[in-house]
Design an enzyme around this catalytic site. Structure first.
Site, short mmCIF file in Angstrom:
data_model
loop_
_atom_site.label_atom_id
_atom_site.label_comp_id
_atom_site.label_asym_id
_atom_site.label_seq_id
_atom_site.Cartn_x
_atom_site.Cartn_y
_atom_site.Cartn_z
CG HIS B 135 -62.46 -80.53 29.24
ND1 HIS B 135 -61.45 -80.81 28.11
CD2 HIS B 135 -63.85 -80.96 28.72
CE1 HIS B 135 -62.28 -81.45 27.10
NE2 HIS B 135 -63.59 -81.53 27.72
CG ASP B 137 -58.48 -81.81 32.93
OD1 ASP B 137 -59.69 -81.21 32.45
OD2 ASP B 137 -57.83 -82.52 32.43
CG HIS B 138 -57.63 -77.62 31.67
ND1 HIS B 138 -56.35 -77.48 31.06
CD2 HIS B 138 -57.83 -79.12 31.29
CE1 HIS B 138 -55.96 -78.44 30.91
NE2 HIS B 138 -56.67 -79.35 30.66
CG HIS B 221 -59.01 -79.77 23.76
ND1 HIS B 221 -58.60 -81.07 23.84
CD2 HIS B 221 -59.55 -79.44 25.20
CE1 HIS B 221 -58.90 -81.85 24.83
NE2 HIS B 221 -59.52 -80.85 25.81
CD GLU B 267 -52.63 -81.88 25.09
OE1 GLU B 267 -52.64 -82.95 25.83
OE2 GLU B 267 -53.33 -81.59 23.99
CG HIS B 479 -52.89 -82.36 30.34
ND1 HIS B 479 -53.14 -83.52 29.49
CD2 HIS B 479 -53.81 -82.08 31.03
CE1 HIS B 479 -54.38 -83.50 29.86
NE2 HIS B 479 -54.98 -82.49 30.52
#
Lengths: 637, 705
Positions: B135, B137-138, B221, B267, B479
């Site tokens: 992702h 955002d990672h 995930h 997270e 997160h």
């Protein structure tokens, strides 16, 4: 610690089998193979028509009739060249590792499997009473081995259909009087050189045995650590010889062991030989013998494989600048590639010749890597000739096997991984199948095969012993065709293997599929690994020279098949102990006046974790231990 | 015997962890530069009163050791992103001096400097970068970090992440360029960056340098998501990345081994929410889609190309098969097609159910799902369309939305959380009724919309489950949203009794490493004797009579294996030996002269019993005490000869006397209970051959008095 070599094997198809005793008190079995080359003493199922014409429909009477006939022939032909009728006409039995049955299965604590071939005999062991060892194998090898075993079982079915239900007790050829009648060549395989091997023959395991075996196996990912009993930490690292094949490191509190199995420096399909991870161990057990027959070939300067002598000298001198690790690694990897490519090119050109002449080609495959590489090379050549020659793969597991290779990116070589990352298929057979250039069938009698059949064609089929599977039927079909070609791997005794198909007009190409590992390379590798003790098979005694004064000296021991070798215990009789700091702070120290010596009485609880002794405060430890035994709900494999 | 009752001694000689862990000694005080001789001396001055060493031991040895292991012992976390927010995950963790960056993400809600983590805060060099999943955002800031900022150390990520991340990054770049936004990296940067990545497998042990070990665990995930375990020396931690504790259509649940951890960084997207079972929302989803297509409507599902889309593909494919539906399912982007190829190859990273299908048919060979052509937007008849990007934030999904929104038979399905500010968010909150099309004409929004949470994040129960399973010594939350995080933080602290942190961006958290060990060597026989049971049974009663046949007194089993060992420190080396080896050990260290080994023990007896005992006989003083004891012992041990020598009692080599020396070295650390009563110490010594007898006598003396 003691090492017993149960069988030194014959190479890739029948890897060596060892037992390590007293590794921190545990007994470890290294590999559990099956000697499938011994199947050559049996005769394949005779062609059906021979019996139908006799009016014989009963299977049992077929056997009786054959027995008599065979006996007569043997008596008549003693002293003449070996004939197909001299082979044993009966249901196949399988030859297990020769000294393994002398060991109590319940006394084995750990079984390590290095390759698919090293696992084929495992169901015999896992079904034995009292067997409770932990079996470790890589996930990819386990999957492939299951397929191979299932294939073996399904091919063996053909014999069961032919000969009917198995008789109880030993088969007729095991009787003393029958053994005496066997030809010496056959007898040697049956009872072994020293006549001690009759007891190792077994009828094949069943599918249920295979399933049971697979359930008892613990699979590991690449370089995943398994901890046996808190004491031994076991890790597999790729050996490069096949998808899922590995070398193992065994780390105990007192000694670190590396077990080097059959390894290839630069593989064209499987993950490269990871020797970097094997460095710095106390003891290296080198059990790979595969290069041995090839070495003679080098000396006799065989025409099919000429080796540039420069390479050899390059390698010889590489030991001098061994600090230069990078350079050395490169030199280890480089030479193989060219030679393997040349060899496969040669095979391909032979295939082309016979196809052009209108003949078909039979390749009894056994090495997944060779199958995959030839499947890549042959279509390219055919295309250049604009020849419409179909390629068939016939085996009960072919479809699953090929599908499996598309989903193991973790075990394929770097260039193929790059292909995967850029969105291309790792192997080209997926494309070939969708373009209908490659056809995969589960059996030779499958209806799809009959509808698509076209000659000439190129067929990959099992089994390489030429006694089982589709190969037998194909050889009968094309045995008389001088344009057809059979490609056999080195290590198969072609004389005996081809007996039942004589007279044979078909061309036979026998060659080594394996990249050759030359001795200087191995010498180099072993020096790089820098073991404190090196253990080698005795065949290597004269061939490898470790007396080079420039290198760091390490003792070299040699093992012999069937003998037990005592390995010296680690130099200092001491083990490392880690004392929890909480505990260390509580210790009350006293000192001796005269000497610089302090002492204290220890307390706490000694535990063994991850191959280390740890002294922990008793009560606190018990608490944390309890909290760690909770089970976690999981789904993903 | 000269006693040194200084627990710091051993630690300082062998592993100066104890010293550097002192709160007063920060890494600044430690002599790191060889040039600063003055500081060395000052430091030595500080240590000297605390430490003592035998005259021959070289003090410099000690200092050298300190220098090696001094920098930042324990774990230090610098949060560069995703601190009290969601987006641009990036945490720098320094474990015993090794520095790792976990994730290197970008914030999609910002387009200014805030979009990237502030890499200027990194002090010194990194040892490696680990990315947990694909992702943005990672991983979004990784090409910028490697190609522009100039990091060129090792980068690790799982196989699927390495395969799918470039798709995500390139797609992101394409959309940015389409919008006219200039990004800080180019497509070339992406491919150059990805070339430097080392792919890793689950549970594979990776050795970085000499000291750092990392290992990835399955996180659910998305495909290839991993939790990362890192260990340096004795300190270890887990960074979870995003994870899911419940399996979904194509992925399994997170899976990790029990580990001994100092820190877990988790997270906390759903820090306070407990979600229902996934099946309810799946049913709702299928019903809504089914109702719509049966009524002849079109279904628009705006999703990103990877992850959620594949889960819904499998769900719909299965449903279409079962219900025998013929309505076409389209997916819009070539990206999805590409992604499906990767999903096929990376089967082994999905859940078990899908993996098992591989023998027959790859589950990602989708029959009903076909790719979409722009001309089909206004084609008549029902259909289902997956269009990217999600949240209706632009591109094809918005274009199609504008076309389909005016009809009330159509349906917009938002399968997940929409970020505030997007059209998807407005639509989901019911605030959107009109929309301006490109030619400034208004579009009435009449279509139905359904927002379903198909989130692949764990909920608060999952977070607690994981933390309780791992039971680390410290926890840290990233997160998540600040107010929810602080609620979860309190919950963790109260339920688990551990310290929990939720630092903001730029925040620094220091955690002392508690699982430290002191290294020593032991002999074989010590290890052997510790492994074999050494039970001793004793009936100990509180009443005092040892040999009474009081059956009510509990039978206690003691197994004191370790107690038979002696730890030696000789010339800087610690060595544990079994007591049987003691004499041999001393002969070696005592220049070959045979030595006599005496064992000693000094223990207190509370006077209440004592005065009773002596009072009964009308005697006083130590001599009288011994007399009482002698009597008692000869009664209890009729088989041996108890001699009363006046000042001490002797039984064989066992000698017992009353101890007046307050600093007696044989005194154990046990505290005499009741301070109101005075206590008397008995000091004894014995030779090894009388060990059993000595212990028996001591225990009976303790019990009888």
């Amino acid at each position: 610690m003691k090492l017993t070599c149960l069988s030194s094997g014959t190479g890739y198809q029948y890897p060596p089998c060892h037992i390590l005793e007293d590794v921190c008190g545990f007994r470890i079995l290294l590999d559990c193979p099956l000697d499938l080359s011994a199947l050559s003493v049996f005769s394949p199922v005779p062609p059906d028509n021979g019996f139908v014409s006799d009016g014989e429909s009963s299977h049992i009477s077929a056997r009786d009739c054959y027995d008599k006939e065979q006996e007569i022939r043997k008596r008549q032909k003693f002293g003449t060249p070996l004939h197909g009728e001299d082979l044993i006409h009966d249901e196949l039995w399988y030859k297990t590792v020769k000294n393994l049955h002398l060991w109590d299965p319940s006394s084995i604590d750990v079984v390590l499997i290095s390759s698919v071939m090293g696992m084929l005999g495992l169901p015999f062991l896992t079904r034995a009473e009292g067997f409770s060892a932990k079996i470790y194998v890589t996930d990819a090898a386990a999957r492939l081995a299951r397929l191979m075993m299932e294939d073996l079982v399904s091919m063996n079915m053909e014999f069961q259909y032919f000969y009917g239900p198995r008789e109880s007790g030993a088969p007729h050829w095991m009787r003393r009087e029958e053994l005496e009648l066997l030809r010496p060549e056959v007898k040697e395989v049956v009872v072994g050189k020293d006549g001690s091997e009759l007891g190792v023959w077994m009828p094949l395991y069943s599918l249920a045995d295979v399933m049971d075996c697979m359930q008892k196996v613990q699979t590991l990912k690449y370089a995943e650590a398994a901890c046996y009993n808190g004491t031994l930490v076991l890790k597999p690292f790729s050996s490069g010889s096949e998808i899922g094949s590995c070398n193992w490191t065994i780390d105990g509190p007192k000694r670190n062991i590396t077990w080097l199995s059959c390894s290839i420096f630069a593989s064209k399909h499987a993950m490269n030989f990871d020797y970097d991870a094997l460095r710095g161990r106390d003891l290296v057990l080198y059990s790979d013998k595969q290069f041995l027959p090839l070495m003679d070939e080098v000396q006799s300067n065989d025409a099919s494989s000429t080796i540039p002598s420069k390479d050899l000298s390059d390698l010889r001198c590489c030991s001098a600048d061994k600090d230069d690790w990078k350079k050395l690694s490169e030199s280890l990897l480089s030479t193989d590639e060219i030679l393997e490519k040349e060899k496969l090119d040669f095979i391909c050109s032979c295939i082309l010749q016979s196809v052009q002449a209108g003949g078909s080609v039979v390749i009894p495959y056994n090495r997944l890597g060779i199958l995959l590489q030839l499947l890549e090379m042959i279509p390219v050549l055919l295309e250049s000739l604009a020849a419409d020659v179909p390629i068939y793969v016939i085996s009960s597991i072919a479809a699953e096997l090929l599908a499996f290779t598309t989903v193991v990116p973790e075990w394929v070589c770097k260039p193929r991984q790059e292909k995967m990352f850029s969105g291309e298929p790792m192997f080209s057979h997926v494309d070939l199948m969708s373009k209908r250039k490659l056809h995969v069938f589960s059996a030779i009698h499958s209806p799809e095969l009959l509808t698509t059949w076209q000659e000439p064609c190129i067929i990959f089929a099992s089994h390489w012993s030429l006694r089982l599977g589709a190969v037998v039927h194909l050889l009968r079909r094309w045995g008389g065709d001088a344009n057809s070609l059979l490609i056999l791997e080195d290590g198969v005794d072609a004389d005996i293997a081809l007996l039942p198909f004589k007279p044979l007009e078909m061309k036979v190409l026998q060659c080594s599929f394996l990249p050759e590992r030359r001795l200087p390379k191995i010498e180099c590798l072993l020096k790089l690994l820098q073991p404190k003790i090196l253990v080698l098979p005795d065949d290597l005694k004269e061939k490898l020279d470790f007396s080079n004064p420039s290198s760091d000296k390490f003792p070299v021991l040699y093992y012999t098949e069937g003998k037990t070798l005592c390995l010296p215990s680690s130099p200092e009789g001491s083990v490392d102990l880690e004392i929890a700091s909480v505990l260390a702070e509580r210790l009350v120290w006293q000192t001796l006046e005269k000497h610089d010596v302090m002492y204290t009485r220890l307390e706490g609880e000694l535990v063994m974790e991850q191959g280390k002794f740890r002294l922990l405060p008793g009560i606190a430890r018990a608490d944390s231990h309890l909290s760690k035994t909770k089970e976690m709900k999981t789904d993903a494999g | 015997f000269l006693g040194i009752n200084d627990p710091g001694f051993l630690l300082s000689r062998h592993r100066p962890l104890a010293i550097s862990n002192c709160p007063t000694t920060s890494s600044d005080d430690l002599p790191l530069q060889p040039l600063a001789a003055g500081r060395w001396l000052r430091f030595l001055g500080k240590l000297l009163p605390v430490l003592r060493w035998p005259p021959q031991a070289c003090p410099f040895l000690l200092l050298v050791e300190i220098r090696q292991s001094a920098p930042a012992m324990g774990i230090e976390c610098l949060v560069l992103g995703a601190g009290q927010e969601i987006g641009k995950s990036c945490v720098i963790v320094t474990i015993n001096g090794m520095r790792i960056m976990f994730d290197c993400g970008m914030h999609l809600g910002h387009s200014d400097e805030e979009r990237y983590p502030d890499f200027s805060l990194i002090d010194g060099s990194l040892d490696c970068v680990v990315i947990t999943h694909f992702h943005l955002d990672h991983i979004g800031a990784l090409p910028y970090f490697t190609e522009v900022v100039g990091y060129n150390g090792p980068i690790y990520m799982t196989y699927p992440t390495k395969a799918l991340a470039p798709l995500m990054l390139e797609d992101f770049l394409r959309i940015s360029v389409g919008r006219g936004v200039e990004e800080k990296f180019t497509a070339e940067d992406i491919s150059a960056c990805m070339k430097k990545v080392t792919p890793i497998d689950l549970k594979q042990n990776i050795q970085v340098g000499k000291d750092l070990q990392i290992r990835a665990y399955y996180a659910g995930h998305v495909l290839g998501a991993a939790m990362v375990y890192a260990k340096v020396g004795d300190a270890s931690m887990v960074y979870t990345g995003d994870y899911n504790m419940t399996p979904d259509r194509h992925l399994g649940a997170a899976q990790i081994d029990p580990l001994e951890l100092d820190l877990v960084i988790t997270e906390s997207t759903y820090a306070t929410t407990v979600r229902d079972s996934k099946y309810a929302s799946e049913r709702k989803f299928l019903k809504a889609v089914h109702d719509c297509v049966v009524a002849g409507g079109k279904v628009l599902i705006p999703t990103f190309a990877l992850g959620r889309a594949q889960e819904l593909f499998i769900l719909l494919e299965d449903y279409w098969e079962r219900m025998n539906l013929k309505v076409p399912i389209y997916f819009s982007s070539g990206l999805t097609k590409q992604a499906n190829i990767y999903y096929k190859t990376l089967m082994s990273w999905t859940n078990k159910k899908i993996k098992d299908t591989i023998a027959l048919q790859n589950a990602f060979n989708l029959k009903h799902v076909v790719s979409f052509d722009r001309s089909q937007i206004n084609a008549p008849g029902p259909c289902v369309l997956f269009a990217s990007p999600g949240m209706l934030s632009g591109g094809l999904s918005l274009e199609v939305f504008k076309q389909w929104a005016p009809s009330e038979v159509n349906l917009v399905m938002l399968p997940g959380h929409c970020v505030a500010g997007t059209i998807g968010h407005k639509l989901a909150s019911g605030k959107l009724t009109k929309l301006y099309a490109d030619n400034n004409s208004q579009i009435e929004i009449r279509c139905k919309n359904v927002n379903l949470s198909f989130s692949a994040h764990t909920d608060s129960k999952g977070i607690m489950d994981l933390l309780k399973f791992l039971s680390p010594k410290h926890a840290m939350l990233v997160h998540g949203e600040k107010p929810r995080m602080s609620i979860l933080k309190k919950k963790i602290e109260s339920e688990m009794g551990i310290k929990c942190y939720d630092p903001p961006n730029g925040g620094l958290v220091k955690i002392p490493s508690a699982t430290v060990h002191v290294k020593a060597q032991t002999s074989d026989s010590f290890a052997k004797s510790c492994q074999s049971p050494n039970f001793s049974l004793s009936r100990c009663s509180t009443s005092g009579a040892v040999l009474s046949t009081d059956l009510a007194s509990p039978l206690t089993v003691t197994d004191d294996r370790v107690g038979e060992a002696i730890l030696f420190v000789d010339g800087g080396k610690a060595r544990g030996v079994h007591k049987d080896e003691l004499e041999l050990e001393l002969i070696v260290s005592g220049e070959g002269k045979p030595q006599v080994v005496l064992f000693g023990h000094c223990f207190p007896i509370r006077s209440k019993n004592l005065t009773n005992a002596t009072g009964r006989l009308g005697l006083s003083g130590s001599r009288s005490l011994l007399k009482v004891l002698a009597l008692e012992l000869s009664h209890l041990f009729p088989q041996v000869d108890v001699q009363n020598m006046g000042d001490f009692l002797q039984v064989g080599s066992f000698i017992l006397s009353v101890c007046t020396n307050a600093s007696c070295t044989r005194r154990s650390s046990e505290v005499p209970g009741d301070p109101s009563t005075t206590c008397t110490y008995f000091c004894c010594s014995w030779c090894m051959e009388d060990e059993k007898l000595a212990l028996a006598i001591i225990s009976s003396v303790r019990n009888s008095l």
